[in-house]
Design a protein around this motif. Structure first.
Motif, PDB file in Angstrom:
ATOM      1  N   GLY A 154       0.782  -1.227   0.000  1.00 16.00           N
ATOM      2  CA  GLY A 154       0.000   0.000   0.000  1.00 16.00           C
ATOM      3  C   GLY A 154       0.810   1.271   0.000  1.00 16.00           C
ATOM      4  N   ARG A 155       2.137   1.154   0.135  1.00 16.58           N
ATOM      5  CA  ARG A 155       2.982   2.345   0.191  1.00 16.58           C
ATOM      6  C   ARG A 155       3.805   2.503  -1.081  1.00 16.58           C
ATOM      7  NH1 ARG A 155       2.892   6.827   3.258  1.00 16.58           N
ATOM      8  NH2 ARG A 155       1.925   5.455   4.790  1.00 16.58           N
ATOM      9  N   TYR A 156       4.306   1.366  -1.597  1.00 18.57           N
ATOM     10  CA  TYR A 156       5.123   1.409  -2.805  1.00 18.57           C
ATOM     11  C   TYR A 156       4.862   0.141  -3.594  1.00 18.57           C
ATOM     12  CZ  TYR A 156       9.074   2.592  -5.812  1.00 18.57           C
ATOM     13  OH  TYR A 156       9.839   2.943  -6.896  1.00 18.57           O
ATOM     14  N   PRO A 157       4.589   0.244  -4.891  1.00 15.67           N
ATOM     15  CA  PRO A 157       4.263  -0.948  -5.686  1.00 15.67           C
ATOM     16  C   PRO A 157       5.497  -1.817  -5.925  1.00 15.67           C
ATOM     17  CG  PRO A 157       4.396   0.981  -7.098  1.00 15.67           C
ATOM     18  CD  PRO A 157       4.522   1.478  -5.691  1.00 15.67           C
ATOM     19  N   GLY A 158       5.366  -3.114  -5.683  1.00 13.84           N
ATOM     20  CA  GLY A 158       6.468  -4.028  -5.939  1.00 13.84           C
ATOM     21  C   GLY A 158       7.610  -3.837  -4.967  1.00 13.84           C
ATOM     22  N   ASP A 159       8.816  -4.223  -5.395  1.00 12.92           N
ATOM     23  CA  ASP A 159      10.000  -4.086  -4.551  1.00 12.92           C
ATOM     24  C   ASP A 159      10.521  -2.658  -4.580  1.00 12.92           C
ATOM     25  OD1 ASP A 159       9.985  -6.712  -3.806  1.00 12.92           O
ATOM     26  OD2 ASP A 159      11.536  -7.348  -5.212  1.00 12.92           O
ATOM     27  N   LEU A 160      10.883  -2.160  -3.410  1.00 12.93           N
ATOM     28  CA  LEU A 160      11.526  -0.853  -3.308  1.00 12.93           C
ATOM     29  C   LEU A 160      12.885  -0.917  -3.999  1.00 12.93           C
ATOM     30  CD1 LEU A 160      11.085   1.906  -1.662  1.00 12.93           C
ATOM     31  CD2 LEU A 160      12.710   0.916  -0.034  1.00 12.93           C
ATOM     32  N   PRO A 161      13.242   0.070  -4.815  1.00 15.22           N
ATOM     33  CA  PRO A 161      14.601   0.088  -5.372  1.00 15.22           C
ATOM     34  C   PRO A 161      15.640   0.009  -4.256  1.00 15.22           C
ATOM     35  CG  PRO A 161      13.231   1.709  -6.475  1.00 15.22           C
ATOM     36  CD  PRO A 161      12.426   1.195  -5.309  1.00 15.22           C
ATOM     37  N   LEU A 162      16.809  -0.496  -4.577  1.00 17.77           N
ATOM     38  CA  LEU A 162      17.834  -0.671  -3.550  1.00 17.77           C
ATOM     39  C   LEU A 162      18.300   0.664  -2.980  1.00 17.77           C
ATOM     40  CD1 LEU A 162      19.399  -3.244  -2.472  1.00 17.77           C
ATOM     41  CD2 LEU A 162      21.356  -2.300  -3.702  1.00 17.77           C
ATOM     42  N   VAL A 163      18.503   1.655  -3.852  1.00 20.99           N
ATOM     43  CA  VAL A 163      18.970   2.985  -3.441  1.00 20.99           C
ATOM     44  C   VAL A 163      17.914   4.009  -3.819  1.00 20.99           C
ATOM     45  CG1 VAL A 163      20.759   4.742  -3.716  1.00 20.99           C
ATOM     46  CG2 VAL A 163      21.386   2.310  -3.762  1.00 20.99           C
ATOM     47  N   ASN A 164      17.487   4.806  -2.840  1.00 18.07           N
ATOM     48  CA  ASN A 164      16.433   5.791  -3.058  1.00 18.07           C
ATOM     49  C   ASN A 164      16.886   7.135  -2.495  1.00 18.07           C
ATOM     50  OD1 ASN A 164      13.982   3.783  -3.714  1.00 18.07           O
ATOM     51  ND2 ASN A 164      15.166   2.945  -2.007  1.00 18.07           N
ATOM     52  N   ILE A 165      16.836   8.167  -3.325  1.00 14.44           N
ATOM     53  CA  ILE A 165      17.246   9.491  -2.853  1.00 14.44           C
ATOM     54  C   ILE A 165      16.101  10.489  -3.005  1.00 14.44           C
ATOM     55  CG2 ILE A 165      19.652   9.041  -3.448  1.00 14.44           C
ATOM     56  CD1 ILE A 165      19.264  11.130  -5.751  1.00 14.44           C
ATOM     57  N   GLY A 166      16.149  11.498  -2.167  1.00 10.73           N
ATOM     58  CA  GLY A 166      15.214  12.604  -2.258  1.00 10.73           C
ATOM     59  C   GLY A 166      15.968  13.915  -2.196  1.00 10.73           C
ATOM     60  N   THR A 167      15.623  14.822  -3.098  1.00  9.61           N
ATOM     61  CA  THR A 167      16.293  16.126  -3.161  1.00  9.61           C
ATOM     62  C   THR A 167      15.293  17.279  -3.128  1.00  9.61           C
ATOM     63  OG1 THR A 167      16.221  16.318  -5.583  1.00  9.61           O
ATOM     64  CG2 THR A 167      18.062  15.067  -4.642  1.00  9.61           C
ATOM     65  N   SER A 194      15.940   5.032  -7.321  1.00 11.68           N
ATOM     66  CA  SER A 194      14.843   5.984  -7.525  1.00 11.68           C
ATOM     67  C   SER A 194      15.246   7.353  -7.006  1.00 11.68           C
ATOM     68  CB  SER A 194      13.562   5.511  -6.818  1.00 11.68           C
ATOM     69  OG  SER A 194      13.591   5.817  -5.431  1.00 11.68           O
ATOM     70  N   GLU A 195      14.704   8.372  -7.642  1.00 12.02           N
ATOM     71  CA  GLU A 195      14.972   9.752  -7.236  1.00 12.02           C
ATOM     72  C   GLU A 195      13.654  10.496  -7.106  1.00 12.02           C
ATOM     73  OE1 GLU A 195      17.787  11.783  -9.660  1.00 12.02           O
ATOM     74  OE2 GLU A 195      17.390  13.749  -8.771  1.00 12.02           O
ATOM     75  N   ASN A 196      13.415  11.054  -5.921  1.00 15.57           N
ATOM     76  CA  ASN A 196      12.188  11.803  -5.639  1.00 15.57           C
ATOM     77  C   ASN A 196      10.939  10.983  -5.949  1.00 15.57           C
ATOM     78  OD1 ASN A 196      13.465  14.286  -4.776  1.00 15.57           O
ATOM     79  ND2 ASN A 196      14.036  14.577  -6.924  1.00 15.57           N
ATOM     80  N   ASP A 197      11.008   9.712  -5.608  1.00 15.48           N
ATOM     81  CA  ASP A 197       9.879   8.820  -5.835  1.00 15.48           C
ATOM     82  C   ASP A 197       9.521   8.128  -4.520  1.00 15.48           C
ATOM     83  OD1 ASP A 197       7.945   7.154  -6.824  1.00 15.48           O
ATOM     84  OD2 ASP A 197       9.285   5.899  -8.005  1.00 15.48           O
ATOM     85  N   ALA A 198      10.270   7.093  -4.139  1.00 16.90           N
ATOM     86  CA  ALA A 198      10.011   6.415  -2.872  1.00 16.90           C
ATOM     87  C   ALA A 198      10.221   7.365  -1.693  1.00 16.90           C
ATOM     88  CB  ALA A 198      10.915   5.190  -2.739  1.00 16.90           C
ATOM     89  N   VAL A 199      11.219   8.237  -1.806  1.00 16.98           N
ATOM     90  CA  VAL A 199      11.426   9.298  -0.823  1.00 16.98           C
ATOM     91  C   VAL A 199      11.619  10.615  -1.570  1.00 16.98           C
ATOM     92  CG1 VAL A 199      12.419   7.798   0.948  1.00 16.98           C
ATOM     93  CG2 VAL A 199      13.928   8.874  -0.717  1.00 16.98           C
ATOM     94  N   GLY A 200      11.164  11.687  -0.955  1.00 16.74           N
ATOM     95  CA  GLY A 200      11.316  12.993  -1.585  1.00 16.74           C
ATOM     96  C   GLY A 200      12.180  13.924  -0.760  1.00 16.74           C
ATOM     97  N   GLY A 201      11.999  13.837   0.547  1.00 15.64           N
ATOM     98  CA  GLY A 201      12.717  14.728   1.468  1.00 15.64           C
ATOM     99  C   GLY A 201      11.781  15.145   2.574  1.00 15.64           C
ATOM    100  N   GLY A 202      12.181  14.911   3.825  1.00 15.13           N
ATOM    101  CA  GLY A 202      11.344  15.230   4.966  1.00 15.13           C
ATOM    102  C   GLY A 202      11.677  16.569   5.587  1.00 15.13           C
TER     103      GLY A 202
END
Length: 281
Positions: A154-167, A194-202
Protein backbone atom coordinates in the motif's frame (compact mmCIF):
# COMPACT_ATOMS: atom_id res chain seq x y z
CA UNK A 1 20.03 11.72 24.91
CA UNK A 2 21.17 12.95 21.49
CA UNK A 3 24.48 11.46 20.34
CA UNK A 4 26.85 13.79 18.48
CA UNK A 5 30.24 12.66 17.20
CA UNK A 6 31.82 15.92 16.15
CA UNK A 7 34.48 15.81 13.44
CA UNK A 8 36.07 18.11 10.88
CA UNK A 9 35.04 16.98 7.36
CA UNK A 10 32.28 18.90 5.50
CA UNK A 11 29.81 16.03 5.94
CA UNK A 12 27.13 15.22 8.51
CA UNK A 13 25.51 11.79 8.70
CA UNK A 14 22.10 12.28 10.25
CA UNK A 15 20.65 9.02 11.64
CA UNK A 16 17.17 9.66 12.94
CA UNK A 17 15.34 6.35 12.51
CA UNK A 18 17.66 3.66 13.89
CA UNK A 19 16.84 4.21 17.57
CA UNK A 20 14.79 1.54 19.31
CA UNK A 21 14.35 3.03 22.79
CA UNK A 22 10.75 3.50 23.90
CA UNK A 23 9.88 4.83 27.38
CA UNK A 24 7.95 2.23 29.46
CA UNK A 25 4.87 4.46 29.75
CA UNK A 26 4.59 4.46 25.95
CA UNK A 27 5.70 0.87 25.37
CA UNK A 28 2.87 -0.61 27.43
CA UNK A 29 0.34 1.13 25.15
CA UNK A 30 1.76 -0.27 21.91
CA UNK A 31 0.08 -3.01 19.92
CA UNK A 32 1.97 -6.22 19.14
CA UNK A 33 2.60 -4.77 15.68
CA UNK A 34 3.96 -1.55 17.12
CA UNK A 35 6.40 -3.39 19.36
CA UNK A 36 7.99 -5.08 16.33
CA UNK A 37 9.30 -1.66 15.20
CA UNK A 38 9.39 -2.98 11.64
CA UNK A 39 9.72 0.55 10.20
CA UNK A 40 12.97 1.31 12.03
CA UNK A 41 16.21 1.81 10.11
CA UNK A 42 17.70 -1.29 11.68
CA UNK A 43 21.44 -1.29 12.53
CA UNK A 44 22.09 1.86 10.50
CA UNK A 45 24.63 3.05 13.05
CA UNK A 46 26.73 -0.06 12.37
CA UNK A 47 26.72 0.62 8.63
CA UNK A 48 28.44 3.96 9.15
CA UNK A 49 31.12 2.83 11.58
CA UNK A 50 33.61 4.21 9.04
CA UNK A 51 32.59 7.78 9.88
CA UNK A 52 35.56 8.44 12.15
CA UNK A 53 38.00 7.28 9.46
CA UNK A 54 36.73 9.91 7.01
CA UNK A 55 36.15 12.52 9.74
CA UNK A 56 32.38 12.73 9.15
CA UNK A 57 30.20 14.13 11.93
CA UNK A 58 27.36 11.86 13.09
CA UNK A 59 24.15 13.07 14.75
CA UNK A 60 21.81 10.33 15.99
CA UNK A 61 19.11 9.57 18.53
CA UNK A 62 18.46 6.37 20.49
CA UNK A 63 14.74 7.17 20.62
CA UNK A 64 12.43 5.16 18.37
CA UNK A 65 10.65 6.95 15.54
CA UNK A 66 7.43 5.57 17.05
CA UNK A 67 8.00 7.92 19.99
CA UNK A 68 8.85 10.85 17.74
CA UNK A 69 10.00 11.07 14.13
CA UNK A 70 12.81 13.61 14.04
CA UNK A 71 12.31 13.90 10.28
CA UNK A 72 8.65 14.78 10.83
CA UNK A 73 7.25 18.30 10.71
CA UNK A 74 6.39 19.43 14.28
CA UNK A 75 3.62 21.62 12.88
CA UNK A 76 1.95 18.72 11.10
CA UNK A 77 -0.02 16.94 13.82
CA UNK A 78 -3.72 17.59 13.79
CA UNK A 79 -3.78 18.73 10.17
CA UNK A 80 -6.66 17.37 8.07
CA UNK A 81 -5.76 14.34 5.94
CA UNK A 82 -2.44 13.87 7.74
CA UNK A 83 -0.76 10.53 6.98
CA UNK A 84 -0.83 8.63 10.29
CA UNK A 85 2.35 6.74 9.35
CA UNK A 86 4.33 9.92 8.62
CA UNK A 87 3.12 11.99 11.57
CA UNK A 88 5.67 13.39 13.99
CA UNK A 89 4.28 10.70 16.35
CA UNK A 90 3.22 7.85 14.04
CA UNK A 91 0.01 6.01 14.92
CA UNK A 92 0.17 3.70 11.89
CA UNK A 93 2.96 1.61 10.39
CA UNK A 94 3.98 2.31 6.80
CA UNK A 95 1.67 -0.56 5.83
CA UNK A 96 -1.22 1.14 7.61
CA UNK A 97 -1.41 -1.13 10.67
CA UNK A 98 -2.17 0.32 14.08
CA UNK A 99 0.81 1.12 16.31
CA UNK A 100 -1.19 1.54 19.53
CA UNK A 101 -3.80 -0.47 21.39
CA UNK A 102 -7.40 0.81 21.05
CA UNK A 103 -7.93 4.25 22.61
CA UNK A 104 -4.20 4.63 23.38
CA UNK A 105 -3.10 6.94 20.55
CA UNK A 106 -1.17 9.99 21.80
CA UNK A 107 -3.17 13.19 21.98
CA UNK A 108 -2.13 16.68 21.00
CA UNK A 109 -0.66 17.56 24.40
CA UNK A 110 1.40 14.36 24.55
CA UNK A 111 2.69 14.86 21.00
CA UNK A 112 3.82 18.36 21.87
CA UNK A 113 5.56 17.04 24.98
CA UNK A 114 7.42 14.44 22.92
CA UNK A 115 8.39 17.16 20.46
CA UNK A 116 9.85 19.20 23.30
CA UNK A 117 11.71 16.26 24.90
CA UNK A 118 13.04 14.43 21.84
CA UNK A 119 12.47 16.29 18.57
CA UNK A 120 13.68 19.78 19.52
CA UNK A 121 16.96 18.61 21.15
CA UNK A 122 17.82 16.60 18.04
CA UNK A 123 17.36 19.64 15.82
CA UNK A 124 19.22 21.88 18.25
CA UNK A 125 22.18 19.51 17.97
CA UNK A 126 21.93 19.16 14.19
CA UNK A 127 21.61 22.89 13.53
CA UNK A 128 24.60 23.56 15.82
CA UNK A 129 26.74 21.11 13.81
CA UNK A 130 25.63 22.66 10.53
CA UNK A 131 26.60 26.12 11.78
CA UNK A 132 29.95 24.84 13.09
CA UNK A 133 30.96 23.14 9.85
CA UNK A 134 29.57 25.88 7.64
CA UNK A 135 31.82 28.36 9.46
CA UNK A 136 34.81 26.22 8.45
CA UNK A 137 33.86 25.07 4.95
CA UNK A 138 32.48 26.86 1.92
CA UNK A 139 29.89 24.13 1.47
CA UNK A 140 28.81 21.08 3.42
CA UNK A 141 26.56 18.08 2.83
CA UNK A 142 24.05 16.55 5.23
CA UNK A 143 22.79 13.03 4.52
CA UNK A 144 19.53 12.08 6.19
CA UNK A 145 20.24 8.36 6.19
CA UNK A 146 17.42 5.82 6.46
CA UNK A 147 16.48 2.28 5.48
CA UNK A 148 13.11 0.75 4.64
CA UNK A 149 11.65 -2.71 4.08
CA UNK A 150 11.84 -3.86 0.48
CA UNK A 151 8.11 -4.52 0.29
CA UNK A 152 5.62 -2.17 1.93
CA UNK A 153 2.05 -3.01 0.97
CA UNK A 154 0.00 0.00 0.00
CA UNK A 155 2.98 2.34 0.19
CA UNK A 156 5.12 1.41 -2.81
CA UNK A 157 4.26 -0.95 -5.69
CA UNK A 158 6.47 -4.03 -5.94
CA UNK A 159 10.00 -4.09 -4.55
CA UNK A 160 11.53 -0.85 -3.31
CA UNK A 161 14.60 0.09 -5.37
CA UNK A 162 17.83 -0.67 -3.55
CA UNK A 163 18.97 2.98 -3.44
CA UNK A 164 16.43 5.79 -3.06
CA UNK A 165 17.25 9.49 -2.85
CA UNK A 166 15.21 12.60 -2.26
CA UNK A 167 16.29 16.13 -3.16
CA UNK A 168 12.96 17.96 -2.95
CA UNK A 169 13.30 18.05 -6.74
CA UNK A 170 16.55 19.97 -6.56
CA UNK A 171 15.59 22.37 -3.79
CA UNK A 172 17.55 20.74 -0.94
CA UNK A 173 20.89 20.08 -2.67
CA UNK A 174 22.89 20.75 -5.83
CA UNK A 175 22.35 18.30 -8.67
CA UNK A 176 25.99 17.20 -8.26
CA UNK A 177 25.07 15.55 -4.95
CA UNK A 178 22.32 13.52 -6.63
CA UNK A 179 24.66 12.66 -9.48
CA UNK A 180 27.34 11.43 -7.09
CA UNK A 181 24.78 9.30 -5.25
CA UNK A 182 24.22 7.27 -8.41
CA UNK A 183 27.86 6.14 -8.29
CA UNK A 184 26.92 3.93 -5.33
CA UNK A 185 25.33 1.55 -7.83
CA UNK A 186 28.81 0.60 -9.04
CA UNK A 187 29.28 -1.27 -5.75
CA UNK A 188 26.01 -3.24 -6.00
CA UNK A 189 24.84 -6.06 -8.26
CA UNK A 190 21.27 -4.82 -7.71
CA UNK A 191 21.35 -1.47 -9.51
CA UNK A 192 17.76 -0.34 -8.90
CA UNK A 193 17.53 3.36 -8.08
CA UNK A 194 14.84 5.98 -7.52
CA UNK A 195 14.97 9.75 -7.24
CA UNK A 196 12.19 11.80 -5.64
CA UNK A 197 9.88 8.82 -5.83
CA UNK A 198 10.01 6.42 -2.87
CA UNK A 199 11.43 9.30 -0.82
CA UNK A 200 11.32 12.99 -1.59
CA UNK A 201 12.72 14.73 1.47
CA UNK A 202 11.34 15.23 4.97
CA UNK A 203 11.55 17.94 7.59
CA UNK A 204 15.35 17.77 7.76
CA UNK A 205 15.71 18.47 4.04
CA UNK A 206 12.98 21.13 4.11
CA UNK A 207 14.49 22.92 7.10
CA UNK A 208 18.22 22.86 6.39
CA UNK A 209 18.59 22.37 2.64
CA UNK A 210 19.96 25.65 1.28
CA UNK A 211 22.17 25.03 -1.74
CA UNK A 212 22.75 28.72 -2.42
CA UNK A 213 23.85 29.09 1.20
CA UNK A 214 26.29 26.18 1.00
CA UNK A 215 24.20 23.57 2.84
CA UNK A 216 23.22 20.57 0.71
CA UNK A 217 20.80 18.04 2.23
CA UNK A 218 20.19 14.65 0.64
CA UNK A 219 17.65 12.12 1.90
CA UNK A 220 19.03 8.63 1.29
CA UNK A 221 16.96 5.52 1.98
CA UNK A 222 18.33 2.03 1.40
CA UNK A 223 16.16 -1.03 0.99
CA UNK A 224 16.75 -3.30 3.98
CA UNK A 225 17.73 -6.16 1.70
CA UNK A 226 20.95 -4.29 0.98
CA UNK A 227 22.32 -5.44 4.34
CA UNK A 228 19.67 -7.48 6.22
CA UNK A 229 19.38 -11.26 5.79
CA UNK A 230 15.64 -11.56 6.52
CA UNK A 231 13.39 -8.51 6.76
CA UNK A 232 11.59 -9.63 9.89
CA UNK A 233 12.51 -9.93 13.58
CA UNK A 234 15.25 -10.09 14.72
CA UNK A 235 16.42 -8.27 11.52
CA UNK A 236 19.83 -9.94 11.43
CA UNK A 237 22.56 -8.37 9.34
CA UNK A 238 24.00 -10.36 6.46
CA UNK A 239 27.79 -10.22 6.66
CA UNK A 240 28.50 -10.07 2.92
CA UNK A 241 25.66 -7.67 2.10
CA UNK A 242 26.71 -5.46 4.99
CA UNK A 243 30.31 -5.39 3.76
CA UNK A 244 29.16 -4.39 0.27
CA UNK A 245 26.74 -1.72 1.49
CA UNK A 246 29.24 -0.25 3.95
CA UNK A 247 31.78 0.01 1.14
CA UNK A 248 29.27 1.72 -1.16
CA UNK A 249 28.32 4.22 1.55
CA UNK A 250 31.92 4.93 2.47
CA UNK A 251 32.93 5.52 -1.15
CA UNK A 252 29.96 7.83 -1.67
CA UNK A 253 30.67 9.80 1.50
CA UNK A 254 34.32 10.20 0.55
CA UNK A 255 33.29 11.54 -2.85
CA UNK A 256 30.94 14.06 -1.21
CA UNK A 257 33.74 15.29 1.02
CA UNK A 258 36.06 15.69 -1.97
CA UNK A 259 33.30 17.47 -3.90
CA UNK A 260 32.65 19.87 -1.01
CA UNK A 261 36.37 20.59 -0.83
CA UNK A 262 36.52 21.30 -4.57
CA UNK A 263 38.66 18.25 -5.30
CA UNK A 264 36.13 16.20 -7.28
CA UNK A 265 33.67 16.89 -10.08
CA UNK A 266 30.38 15.05 -10.31
CA UNK A 267 29.78 12.72 -13.26
CA UNK A 268 27.47 13.80 -16.06
CA UNK A 269 23.93 14.08 -14.78
CA UNK A 270 21.35 11.51 -15.83
CA UNK A 271 17.85 12.96 -15.72
CA UNK A 272 15.54 10.71 -13.72
CA UNK A 273 12.72 13.02 -12.71
CA UNK A 274 9.66 12.88 -14.91
CA UNK A 275 9.08 15.94 -17.04
CA UNK A 276 5.68 16.81 -18.46
CA UNK A 277 5.23 16.66 -22.21
CA UNK A 278 5.48 20.26 -23.28
CA UNK A 279 5.05 19.59 -26.96
CA UNK A 280 1.67 20.21 -28.49
CA UNK A 281 0.29 18.44 -31.53
Amino acid sequence: MIAVKERSAPLILCIGHSGLRIPPAIDKRLSATGRLQADASWHMDQLVDFAEDIQATVVSTPISRLVVDVDGDPASFGRPFEDGALSICPVLTLEGKRVYLPDEDPGRFEMDERRRLYHAPFHDALSAQIRRLRAIHGRITVISLQSMRSRIKGRYPGDLPLVNIGTLHGRSCHEDVASLSMTMLHDFTDKTFSENDAVGGGYIAQTYGNPSGGVHVLTLALALRSYIRHENPPFEMDRERCRQTRLALRNFCQKLIEWANGKRKAPARVLLDHLPDLLED
